[in-house]
Write a protein that holds these residues in place. Sequence first.
Motif, PDB file in Angstrom:
ATOM      1  N   TRP A 287       0.943  -1.404  -0.143  1.00 27.37           N
ATOM      2  CA  TRP A 287      -0.057   0.104   0.060  1.00 27.37           C
ATOM      3  C   TRP A 287       0.967   1.201   0.056  1.00 27.37           C
ATOM      4  N   SER A 288       0.601   2.238  -0.944  1.00 20.43           N
ATOM      5  CA  SER A 288       1.245   3.425  -0.911  1.00 20.43           C
ATOM      6  C   SER A 288       0.555   4.451  -0.208  1.00 20.43           C
ATOM      7  N   VAL A 289       0.801   4.921   0.912  1.00 19.49           N
ATOM      8  CA  VAL A 289       0.157   6.058   1.759  1.00 19.49           C
ATOM      9  C   VAL A 289       0.261   7.260   0.914  1.00 19.49           C
ATOM     10  N   ALA A 290       1.137   7.463   0.081  1.00 27.42           N
ATOM     11  CA  ALA A 290       1.074   8.767  -0.778  1.00 27.42           C
ATOM     12  C   ALA A 290       0.338   8.667  -1.999  1.00 27.42           C
ATOM     13  N   GLU A 291       0.193   7.842  -2.572  1.00 27.66           N
ATOM     14  CA  GLU A 291      -0.922   7.440  -3.668  1.00 27.66           C
ATOM     15  C   GLU A 291      -2.232   6.991  -3.428  1.00 27.66           C
ATOM     16  N   HIS A 292      -2.363   6.464  -2.270  1.00 27.41           N
ATOM     17  CA  HIS A 292      -3.564   5.740  -1.882  1.00 27.41           C
ATOM     18  C   HIS A 292      -3.938   4.479  -2.877  1.00 27.41           C
ATOM     19  N   VAL A 293      -3.104   3.904  -3.193  1.00 28.20           N
ATOM     20  CA  VAL A 293      -3.030   2.708  -4.195  1.00 28.20           C
ATOM     21  C   VAL A 293      -2.399   1.457  -3.525  1.00 28.20           C
ATOM     22  N   LEU A 294      -2.935   0.336  -4.224  1.00 19.79           N
ATOM     23  CA  LEU A 294      -2.093  -0.902  -3.828  1.00 19.79           C
ATOM     24  C   LEU A 294      -1.524  -1.409  -4.842  1.00 19.79           C
ATOM     25  N   TRP A 295       0.033  -1.565  -4.866  1.00 18.12           N
ATOM     26  CA  TRP A 295       0.581  -2.394  -5.763  1.00 18.12           C
ATOM     27  C   TRP A 295       0.815  -3.596  -5.449  1.00 18.12           C
ATOM     28  N   CYS A 296       0.883  -4.474  -6.289  1.00 23.07           N
ATOM     29  CA  CYS A 296       1.160  -5.906  -6.186  1.00 23.07           C
ATOM     30  C   CYS A 296       1.878  -6.451  -7.439  1.00 23.07           C
ATOM     31  N   VAL A 297       2.413  -7.813  -7.499  1.00 22.16           N
ATOM     32  CA  VAL A 297       2.872  -8.276  -8.637  1.00 22.16           C
ATOM     33  C   VAL A 297       2.267  -9.685  -8.762  1.00 22.16           C
ATOM     34  N   ASP A 298       2.226  -9.983  -9.985  1.00 24.06           N
ATOM     35  CA  ASP A 298       2.031 -11.322 -10.595  1.00 24.06           C
ATOM     36  C   ASP A 298       3.413 -12.126 -11.007  1.00 24.06           C
ATOM     37  N   ILE A 299       3.854 -12.716 -10.355  1.00 26.23           N
ATOM     38  CA  ILE A 299       5.224 -13.467 -10.249  1.00 26.23           C
ATOM     39  C   ILE A 299       5.402 -13.852 -11.695  1.00 26.23           C
TER      40      ILE A 299
END
Length: 291
Positions: free
Chosen positions: A21-33
Amino acid sequence: MVHVVRTALALQAELGECPLWSVAEHVLWCVDILAPAIHRFDPRNGTVQTFPQAEEVGCIGLREQGGLIAALRSGVWLLDDEGKPQRKIADNPGIAAQSRFNDGRVDPWGNFWCGSLWEPQDKNGGLLCRVTPALELEVKARNVKISNGLAFSADRRWMYHSDTPNEVLYRYPLNETGEPGEREIFRRFDARGGLPDGAAVDREGFYWSAQFDGGRVVRIDPNSAEIVDEIKLPVKWPTMVAFGGEDLKTLYITSSRENRTAEELARYPQSGNIFSVELDVAGIAEPLFRG
């Protein structure tokens, strides 16, 4: 306690991992390995940006200077904010043809930790590595089959680290600069209830662990190592958790559909999706890589 589980994003990832979670952007990053790809999900409007990668991407961290740091199969790279490789800063210290990076995150001191797994699974050939702000990669632990569950206690006294197929959760004492001491066994698991995969720590110091093949997430007491709460999921293979949302009380959970049979996917059709659960306790904002 009964938890309400919602589908946050029907991602259908092959191997969803490393929610961040990016507090600055209010978005969730993730990966599909295995796609391989990095995703940026905005829960406010449901939009997803996908940044394909040229090789498997095990884990990512956000950088103070903007963009990402990522552990790809070949090594650790600095990426821009659209996931484009800018600079390779370290080679994979293992045998890249037989090991790839897996779970990892940035620690409270601004270092990036990334663990690897040994793909033949015939020995404990995985590693746990730390990349310093000076862009130096150090191997900090060996004798691991699949490195997972990396998290740091709320008081910064402990680092947690699991070895999934070996059914064990370790912890390492940390000094004031974040240097780990000798590891000790914190808890052993029974595969019938799930294997310890990715994790996160809440503000009260409790450790939330995705139980791969167990269809649940458990909350573990930092003193007794006992399970004190669980979240039952509509999928059997959760992979990692992250605290997010405006108050960091939303727990996001990634999952996998890798190597599942048609019968298994028919029984668990939401495998590979991202789920969310509203909790009464908040998590800790993810630190930024200082390199």
